[in-house]
Enzyme design. Sequence first.
Site, PDB file in Angstrom:
ATOM      1  N   HIS A  25       0.847  -1.207   0.000  1.00 34.16           N
ATOM      2  CA  HIS A  25       0.000   0.000   0.000  1.00 34.16           C
ATOM      3  C   HIS A  25       0.877   1.249   0.000  1.00 34.16           C
ATOM      4  CE1 HIS A  25      -4.170   1.624   1.111  1.00 34.16           C
ATOM      5  NE2 HIS A  25      -3.392   2.702   0.987  1.00 34.16           N
ATOM      6  N   HIS A  27       1.117   4.971  -2.273  1.00 37.00           N
ATOM      7  CA  HIS A  27       0.590   5.852  -3.318  1.00 37.00           C
ATOM      8  C   HIS A  27       1.723   6.618  -3.998  1.00 37.00           C
ATOM      9  CE1 HIS A  27      -3.785   5.532  -2.441  1.00 37.00           C
ATOM     10  NE2 HIS A  27      -3.359   5.229  -1.227  1.00 37.00           N
ATOM     11  N   ASP A  29       1.724   9.437  -5.903  1.00 39.25           N
ATOM     12  CA  ASP A  29       1.747  10.897  -5.773  1.00 39.25           C
ATOM     13  C   ASP A  29       1.999  11.376  -4.351  1.00 39.25           C
ATOM     14  OD1 ASP A  29      -0.745   9.881  -5.117  1.00 39.25           O
ATOM     15  OD2 ASP A  29      -1.897  11.426  -6.151  1.00 39.25           O
ATOM     16  N   GLY A 182      -9.830   7.688  -2.345  1.00 38.01           N
ATOM     17  CA  GLY A 182     -10.582   8.946  -2.347  1.00 38.01           C
ATOM     18  C   GLY A 182     -11.522   9.081  -1.167  1.00 38.01           C
ATOM     19  N   HIS A 209      -9.818   0.522  -0.371  1.00 35.98           N
ATOM     20  CA  HIS A 209      -9.721   1.315   0.857  1.00 35.98           C
ATOM     21  C   HIS A 209     -11.024   1.171   1.653  1.00 35.98           C
ATOM     22  CE1 HIS A 209      -6.378   3.198  -1.229  1.00 35.98           C
ATOM     23  NE2 HIS A 209      -6.126   3.988  -0.205  1.00 35.98           N
ATOM     24  N   GLU A 212     -11.285   3.686   6.809  1.00 35.91           N
ATOM     25  CA  GLU A 212     -10.338   4.771   7.091  1.00 35.91           C
ATOM     26  C   GLU A 212     -11.048   6.012   7.625  1.00 35.91           C
ATOM     27  OE1 GLU A 212      -6.495   6.901   4.885  1.00 35.91           O
ATOM     28  OE2 GLU A 212      -8.063   5.990   3.662  1.00 35.91           O
ATOM     29  N   ASP A 289       1.638   3.925   3.145  1.00 32.79           N
ATOM     30  CA  ASP A 289       0.553   4.711   2.560  1.00 32.79           C
ATOM     31  C   ASP A 289       1.134   5.811   1.672  1.00 32.79           C
ATOM     32  OD1 ASP A 289      -2.064   5.361   1.956  1.00 32.79           O
ATOM     33  OD2 ASP A 289      -2.402   6.506   3.790  1.00 32.79           O
TER      34      ASP A 289
END
Length: 349
Positions: A25, A27, A29, A182, A209, A212, A289
Amino acid sequence: MIDSNRKWSLIMKNTLHNLVKTELHCHLDGSLSFETIRELAEMANIALPESDSELAKLVTVPEDSETLLDYLKTFDFIRPLLQTQKALSLAAYDVAKQAAAEHVLYIEIRFAPELSMDKGLSAVQVVEAVEKGLQKAQRDFNIVAKVLICGMRQSSKQLTKEIFRQINQAKSLEFAGFDFAGNEHDFPPQEIADLIRFTQRLDRPMTFHAGECGCPSHIAQSIALGIKRLGHVTAIHDHPELIADFVENKVTAELCLTSNLQTKAAKSLAEFPYQELYEAGAKITINTDNRTVSNTNLTKEYQLFVDYFGTSLADFYHFNQNAIEASFASEAEKAELLAELKKAYGQTD
């Protein structure tokens, strides 16, 4: 003279850095190094603060962050930097390089193609560029790096379907699977269930996801939809029946400790579900993350698990086994990775 506690701390830090690791996991960006952010900004003619301390204020989560949505605002700054194929390739290479530097054997890097389509790139071109960067990293470093394609829950369902369809049909692509990220609070699994089923019919593995934003029902809904890998699952805390269901269905948890404390998904360590999941025999994995947004890396995460929960080297070996087994690598790749992991941890039959 260095005191014994300090010396032990340094030895432990070095030991954890040198441990072979895996990550499911991460990301794209949210994980760019400052050096690469500066390079991408120059390419895009975007001015940046001269000092890294000022740059950090733009690309790391603010200390007063109260919610997941506060945390996600940090990504707005990076979006304009990732609008060309060259930029995307450089970004992907950078994240894989960071991982390899701390002995990550296998990593899945996820991103949403739609966020890099502002200047005319197609979804397929976006993924091609990221894969190109990862392929270069794999040649240069001892790492296996794969792509996960994210849909944004809050985006048009038709747009997401079209992007997923185009990518899935492109014979040039080698991506490993799908994900949805998102705004979880306003777009729970039931709200996008048709989109999830559409994605499952594409016959690629998927993660998701869930939990969260303080909603245990989202975890239950995800399990009911047959999803076997879930990101965060923080809201499973203090729900023993849901934990039992999680374990019974052999779901793998992608835990992200630092991120969860920052978004207040877990308001304290006591609310982070690691210990409950561990004692229930759940399949646990440890993840960053977002390396840059959360100002972390896997070595830091491992250190936190040692400090807070007394996690052992045997535990880390087991969690990395879980990650490889739950990964979207091929069965042949998994066998090779598990053998390499076993050797690295000095395990014998």
